[in-house]
Scaffold this motif. Structure first.
Motif, short mmCIF file in Angstrom:
data_model
loop_
_atom_site.label_atom_id
_atom_site.label_comp_id
_atom_site.label_asym_id
_atom_site.label_seq_id
_atom_site.Cartn_x
_atom_site.Cartn_y
_atom_site.Cartn_z
N CYS A 66 -4.17 1.80 7.33
CA CYS A 66 -4.07 0.39 6.91
C CYS A 66 -4.89 -0.71 8.09
O CYS A 66 -4.72 0.53 8.92
CB CYS A 66 -2.60 -0.89 7.18
SG CYS A 66 -0.78 0.04 6.17
N TYR A 75 -4.61 2.87 -3.38
CA TYR A 75 -3.99 3.29 -2.12
C TYR A 75 -5.97 5.10 -2.13
O TYR A 75 -5.64 5.09 -1.20
CB TYR A 75 -3.53 3.69 -1.83
CG TYR A 75 -2.33 4.74 -2.18
CD1 TYR A 75 -2.59 6.27 -2.53
CD2 TYR A 75 -1.63 4.42 -3.38
CE1 TYR A 75 -2.27 6.65 -3.15
CE2 TYR A 75 -1.05 5.34 -4.38
CZ TYR A 75 -0.54 6.34 -4.36
OH TYR A 75 -0.20 7.10 -5.21
N VAL A 118 -2.16 -2.56 -3.68
CA VAL A 118 -3.77 -2.76 -3.86
C VAL A 118 -3.62 -0.89 -3.91
O VAL A 118 -2.26 -0.11 -3.40
CB VAL A 118 -3.29 -2.55 -2.30
CG1 VAL A 118 -5.19 -1.71 -1.40
CG2 VAL A 118 -3.76 -4.06 -1.82
N ILE A 162 -10.84 -0.97 1.19
CA ILE A 162 -8.78 -1.22 1.36
C ILE A 162 -9.12 -2.58 1.93
O ILE A 162 -8.74 -3.78 1.55
CB ILE A 162 -7.80 -0.37 1.83
CG1 ILE A 162 -7.63 0.61 0.59
CG2 ILE A 162 -6.95 -0.72 2.33
CD1 ILE A 162 -7.37 1.80 0.91
N ARG A 199 0.88 6.41 3.97
CA ARG A 199 -0.34 6.15 3.94
C ARG A 199 -0.48 4.90 4.96
O ARG A 199 -1.02 3.90 4.64
CB ARG A 199 -0.28 5.37 2.52
CG ARG A 199 -0.70 5.69 1.02
CD ARG A 199 -0.31 5.72 0.52
NE ARG A 199 0.84 6.35 -0.02
CZ ARG A 199 1.46 7.49 -0.41
NH1 ARG A 199 0.17 8.05 -0.81
NH2 ARG A 199 2.39 8.06 -0.68
N LEU A 221 1.18 -1.14 -0.30
CA LEU A 221 -0.01 -0.28 0.03
C LEU A 221 0.87 1.55 0.33
O LEU A 221 1.22 1.82 1.14
CB LEU A 221 -0.54 0.05 1.05
CG LEU A 221 -2.17 0.95 1.44
CD1 LEU A 221 -3.35 1.07 0.07
CD2 LEU A 221 -2.24 0.82 2.07
#
Length: 506
Positions: free
Chosen positions: A119, A90, A88, A97, A115, A64
């Protein structure tokens, strides 16, 4: 040269270790240069670091992050260790996500600092620029895991235009087949590739692999902006570009009058991931006068080798996708007719996906009994065997009993000299069922109104295709992969037309 069946070892030790592999523009403080030797060292270090987590072979590890050399070192390191890389997007909503991380069963998420907060809880997180063993691993110590041909290497999630994103499972052998085919057909060592498209998308990932396997130099931008893209071409004398037509339109709209000079270093421009129009092609020729410009085609599910040159050396028409590649099986299906001159493209090749992750019914629906992938792209074949894109079968709608492909209407509108971009979407109509509505970006300073453009469409195309409403906008909605976002465009058109909300006009 590709020295291993493990895609993570794409940067072979037989290459010149001192040559620059990546020029990384992701850090505002300074440009970062990585040689092939340094890149391979980082890949192997990531592989060793991942192995220390004690994961089972084939575990999924998500990335990510924005584009960077850190991203690529982790990406190849994951596969080198025998795990499966899952880039992925973002830019997706947090809930999407989180869904992707659950769906792929991510054992780890590797992320950049910007980022980290995206998560979700419950999945271990590893910063991309750490987890490096100390001391470094000596080069060529056998760190690469052995893999079988059909072992998954990467899972790429589709955009989810028809629902939740689907994970496309791609094997080591599928990727390597494509890379070997392309590096045997041409030499890339003298090229400087520029990549600004996101690395969670197939377009950018394919280009990166081609550049590194061909021992070229890769100039990597963190994201696309028209001004930075043009400046990178000048600063680093880039020769090979892969771009989405929307990117060309944005450069032309924002910068063409301010270019400091001709972009003559560029020798190759490969446009793809979106339908190409004559207007965009003309702009590309104007921007890159020394370049060979081609109309590329591929999908996440079948890769990028589908079309090629004509066996009789006939020149490929500018808007054609090309002639079927000899290593690929292609056919057009129009109902039961599998040898039509217009129909839905079906493709079979060694680059095909292993399937959609955890979705056997959707995998079966996307493939034929004899092993062809059903692209849902409607194509036309001319008398020389060249193929042309017509439209997406799932974009087609019915207006008063007539089938309308939005791409046909868009191509017509783009022949007007004052139109730079156009996106046509269906909105409900009480009499016709659906009606075509156009969002249009005009050339700067153009004096064009709705009635004039509607009359132009009536004069130059079938009456049933003409847009019943035209809305002029400053820019079209763009997706996280830099393409025109049709779902967002439909919502915008509905809003501007005072029509029902987007979910009511699908």
């Amino acid at each position: 040269m590709i020295a291993s069946g493990n895609l993570g070892m794409l940067c072979s030790s037989t290459a010149d270790d001192s040559k620059t592999a990546i020029i990384d523009l992701s850090r505002e403080s300074a440009v970062q240069y990585y040689t092939y030797g340094a890149l391979r060292q980082r890949i192997e270090n990531h592989a060793r670091g991942i192995a220390r987590h004690g994961l089972d072979r084939g575990s999924r590890i998500a990335i990510l992050a924005a584009n960077s050399a850190d991203f690529l070192a982790a990406y190849f390191g994951i596969m080198c260790a025998g795990m499966v890389a899952v880039p992925v997007n973002y830019r997706l909503p947090p809930a999407t996500i989180a869904y992707i991380l659950r769906d792929c069963g991510a054992a780890l998420v590797m992320t950049d600092a910007a980022r980290r907060g995206m998560c979700p809880d419950g999945v271990p997180v590893v910063p991309l620029d750490t987890d490096m063993p100390d001391p470094p691993i000596p080069a060529g110590d056998g760190i690469a895991a052995s893999v079988a041909d059909n072992d998954p290497a990467v899972i790429i999630y589709t955009s989810g235009s028809t629902g939740r994103p689907k994970g496309v499972v791609l094997s080591h052998s599928a990727y390597l087949w494509t890379i070997r085919l392309r590096t045997q057909a041409a030499q890339y060592a003298t090229e400087r590739f520029l990549v600004a498209a996101p690395l969670y998308h197939m377009n950018a990932l394919n280009t990166v692999k081609l550049a590194l396997a061909g021992h070229a130099t890769l100039v990597l931008m963190p994201r696309f902006s028209a001004a930075d893209y043009v400046q990178a071409i000048f600063n680093y004398q880039c020769t090979w570009l892969t771009a989405i037509p929307t990117m060309i339109a944005m450069i032309d709209r924002q910068l063409v009058a301010d270019l400091p000079g001709a972009l003559t270093s560029v020798r190759t421009v490969r446009l793809g991931s979106e339908p190409l129009t004559q207007r965009i092609l003309d702009h590309a020729h104007g921007l890159f006068p020394a370049a060979r410009i081609s109309n590329g085609y591929g999908t996440t599910e079948i890769g990028s080798v589908v079309f090629g040159t004509h066996p009789d050396s006939l020149p490929t028409p500018e808007l054609s996708l090309g002639y079927p590649h000899p290593a690929v099986s292609i056919r057009l299906a129009n109902g039961a007719n599998l040898d039509a001159d217009e129909g839905v493209l079906q493709v079979k090749s060694p680059a095909m996906m292993e399937g959609y992750l955890g979705l056997p019914e959707q995998t079966a629906a996307a493939t034929t009994e004899d092993g062809y992938y059903i692209t849902r792209d409607v194509m036309r074949r001319d008398h020389h065997g060249f193929y042309y894109f017509v439209g997406r079968s799932d974009d087609m709608f019915v207006c008063g009993g007539e089938n309308i492909y939005p791409g046909d209407v868009e191509r017509l509108l783009l022949t007007h000299p004052d139109v730079l971009q156009a996106c046509v979407v269906p909105l409900p109509d009480p009499l016709k069922g659906f009606k075509p509505v156009a969002l249009v970006v005009k050339h700067s300073g153009a004096d064009l109104n709705e009635q004039q453009l509607k009359q132009y469409a009536l004069a130059h195309g079938p009456a049933y295709q003409h847009p019943r409403s035209v809305h002029f906008v400053e820019h079209l909605p763009i997706s996280g992969t830099e393409k025109i976002d049709r779902k967002a465009s439909m919502a915008l058109a509905a809003q501007l037309s005072s029509a029902p909300s987007a979910h009511q006009v699908r």
